[in-house]
Design a protein around this motif. Structure first.
Motif, PDB file in Angstrom:
ATOM      1  N   UNK A  58       0.813  -1.218   0.000  1.00  0.00           N
ATOM      2  CA  UNK A  58       0.000   0.000   0.000  1.00  0.00           C
ATOM      3  C   UNK A  58       0.845   1.267   0.000  1.00  0.00           C
ATOM      4  N   UNK A  59       1.924   1.258   0.766  1.00  0.00           N
ATOM      5  CA  UNK A  59       2.712   2.474   0.951  1.00  0.00           C
ATOM      6  C   UNK A  59       4.023   2.490   0.154  1.00  0.00           C
ATOM      7  N   UNK A  60       4.431   1.326  -0.338  1.00  0.00           N
ATOM      8  CA  UNK A  60       5.748   1.233  -0.967  1.00  0.00           C
ATOM      9  C   UNK A  60       5.946   2.099  -2.185  1.00  0.00           C
ATOM     10  N   UNK A  61       4.887   2.308  -2.967  1.00  0.00           N
ATOM     11  CA  UNK A  61       5.038   3.091  -4.196  1.00  0.00           C
ATOM     12  C   UNK A  61       4.514   4.516  -4.078  1.00  0.00           C
ATOM     13  N   UNK A  62       4.111   4.917  -2.879  1.00  0.00           N
ATOM     14  CA  UNK A  62       3.584   6.265  -2.691  1.00  0.00           C
ATOM     15  C   UNK A  62       4.722   7.275  -2.528  1.00  0.00           C
ATOM     16  N   UNK A  63       4.451   8.513  -2.908  1.00  0.00           N
ATOM     17  CA  UNK A  63       5.446   9.575  -2.746  1.00  0.00           C
ATOM     18  C   UNK A  63       5.299  10.146  -1.341  1.00  0.00           C
ATOM     19  N   UNK A  64       5.605   9.320  -0.362  1.00  0.00           N
ATOM     20  CA  UNK A  64       5.545   9.697   1.047  1.00  0.00           C
ATOM     21  C   UNK A  64       6.839   9.238   1.716  1.00  0.00           C
ATOM     22  N   UNK A  65       7.147   9.756   2.897  1.00  0.00           N
ATOM     23  CA  UNK A  65       8.428   9.415   3.535  1.00  0.00           C
ATOM     24  C   UNK A  65       8.476   8.038   4.193  1.00  0.00           C
ATOM     25  N   UNK A  66       7.348   7.324   4.259  1.00  0.00           N
ATOM     26  CA  UNK A  66       7.298   6.090   5.040  1.00  0.00           C
ATOM     27  C   UNK A  66       8.250   5.012   4.529  1.00  0.00           C
TER      28      UNK A  66
END
Length: 202
Positions: free
Chosen positions: A74-82
């Protein structure tokens, strides 16, 4: 530009999308591509750490679980710092293991780079600095020479981290920027990762 004045990352994101609305997809797609690449590094580090502690079979199982982990998907390809913080944290842990097995300055530099990347990615990454004194109190072996190199490598890691964080903030000072992060977090906002890079694209 309002982008230069705003410190809240959520508002900053909306402003960036609005001011670059004509070419936002051209900025968005490369950003997600970089995040996906960092995700691959995260998976490789997961395998490396599992292999170092439990062997190749455990590494294979860890790779399968990580590859189908809902949170990473869910978060791996997002442009977020996580995903950047997660990967930096794994790299930091991997360096700790390598440094304790065979202390050397190159691993110390790599540890410092991972520490800096985590700190620049998200405010939470600064908590890793507290682990350095604890590691210094934990001897790497029985030989005095080995422990001396080990502690010097930790100093190298700290120095490298401070220098890279300073560069990441555009060379405008390390502690004022961290203080600004703390103030913003307390007041309910967050500064964006790698602030010197968050300017109007030209």
């Amino acid at each position: 530009s309002k982008l230069d004045e705003e410190s809240n990352s959520w508002i900053l994101g909306h402003l960036m999308a609005h001011e670059n609305r004509d070419r936002y997809p051209a900025l968005f797609v490369p950003g997600r591509a970089v995040s996906s690449f960092i995700l691959m590094i995260c998976l490789l580090l997961t395998c490396a750490i599992s292999s170092a502690f439990y062997g190749k079979h455990a590494a294979s199982i860890a790779a399968i679980f990580a590859s189908f982990c809902p949170t990473l998907l869910a978060h791996g390809s997002l442009v977020t710092p996580d995903i950047y913080l997660t990967t930096s944290l794994l790299a930091f842990l991997f360096c700790i293991d390598k440094l304790r097995l065979k202390p050397n300055y190159r691993t110390g530099i790599a540890m410092g780079a991972a520490l800096a990347a985590a700190s620049l990615s998200k405010f939470t990454g600064l908590l890793l600095f507290f682990s350095i004194p604890l590691l210094a109190l934990w001897p790497a072996g029985k030989e005095i020479k080995t422990n001396r190199i080990y502690r010097r490598s930790l100093i190298v890691a700290l120095t490298c981290a401070f220098v890279l964080i300073h560069i990441g903030y555009g060379g405008k000072g390390l502690f004022p920027k961290i203080g600004g992060k703390l103030k913003s977090a307390v007041l309910g906002g967050t500064n964006p990762p790698f602030p010197s890079m968050w300017k109007r694209a030209t």
